[in-house]
Design a protein around this motif. Structure first.
Motif, PDB file in Angstrom:
ATOM      1  N   ASN A   1       0.498 -53.381  25.398  1.00 48.69           N
ATOM      2  CA  ASN A   1       0.479 -52.368  26.456  1.00 48.69           C
ATOM      3  C   ASN A   1      -0.403 -51.213  25.992  1.00 48.69           C
TER       4      ASN A   1
ATOM      5  N   GLY B   1      -1.141 -48.718  27.874  1.00 44.18           N
ATOM      6  CA  GLY B   1      -0.813 -47.527  28.658  1.00 44.18           C
ATOM      7  C   GLY B   1      -1.543 -47.490  29.977  1.00 44.18           C
ATOM      8  N   PRO B   2      -1.495 -46.429  30.661  1.00 45.27           N
ATOM      9  CA  PRO B   2      -1.036 -45.122  30.218  1.00 45.27           C
ATOM     10  C   PRO B   2       0.486 -44.950  30.267  1.00 45.27           C
ATOM     11  N   ARG B   3       1.213 -45.882  30.892  1.00 44.39           N
ATOM     12  CA  ARG B   3       2.658 -45.744  30.964  1.00 44.39           C
ATOM     13  C   ARG B   3       3.340 -46.697  29.989  1.00 44.39           C
ATOM     14  N   THR B   4       4.536 -46.328  29.570  1.00 41.64           N
ATOM     15  CA  THR B   4       5.339 -47.160  28.690  1.00 41.64           C
ATOM     16  C   THR B   4       5.982 -48.270  29.505  1.00 41.64           C
ATOM     17  N   ALA B   5       5.964 -49.474  28.972  1.00 45.73           N
ATOM     18  CA  ALA B   5       6.634 -50.592  29.633  1.00 45.73           C
ATOM     19  C   ALA B   5       8.133 -50.471  29.402  1.00 45.73           C
ATOM     20  N   GLU B   6       8.906 -50.628  30.450  1.00 46.75           N
ATOM     21  CA  GLU B   6      10.352 -50.512  30.337  1.00 46.75           C
ATOM     22  C   GLU B   6      10.941 -51.797  29.769  1.00 46.75           C
TER      23      GLU B   6
ATOM     24  N   ARG C   1      11.710 -55.434  31.584  1.00 43.35           N
ATOM     25  CA  ARG C   1      10.939 -55.557  32.822  1.00 43.35           C
ATOM     26  C   ARG C   1       9.744 -56.479  32.686  1.00 43.35           C
TER      27      ARG C   1
END
Length: 70
Positions: A26, A28-33, A36
């Motif tokens: 990953n 980014g820019p977001r963290t993988a939950e 999920r």
């Protein structure tokens, strides 16, 4: 999210062990939950036998229900 699959050696004689690797990253820019992301790989049971799993992180799990590795 990126997924890269590799196998070593690329070509093998019958009854020779082959290592298949699936890398998930990953950038980014977001963290993988957690929980999920699910990666599924289907093996050809006439050509491959699942022997073992090695996980690089305890946050992943691996199950095998012929012919699917999840």
């Amino acid at each position: 999210l990126s997924i890269a699959k590799s196998r070593s050696p690329a070509f093998a004689a019958p009854n020779t062990e082959v290592v298949r690797t699936i890398r998930v990253a990953n950038a980014g820019p977001r963290t993988a939950e957690a929980g999920r992301i699910r990666v599924v790989d289907t093996l050809d049971p006439s050509r491959e036998t699942f022997v073992r799993k090695d996980l690089a992180s305890s946050s992943w799990s691996c199950t095998y229900a012929a012919p699917t590795v999840t």
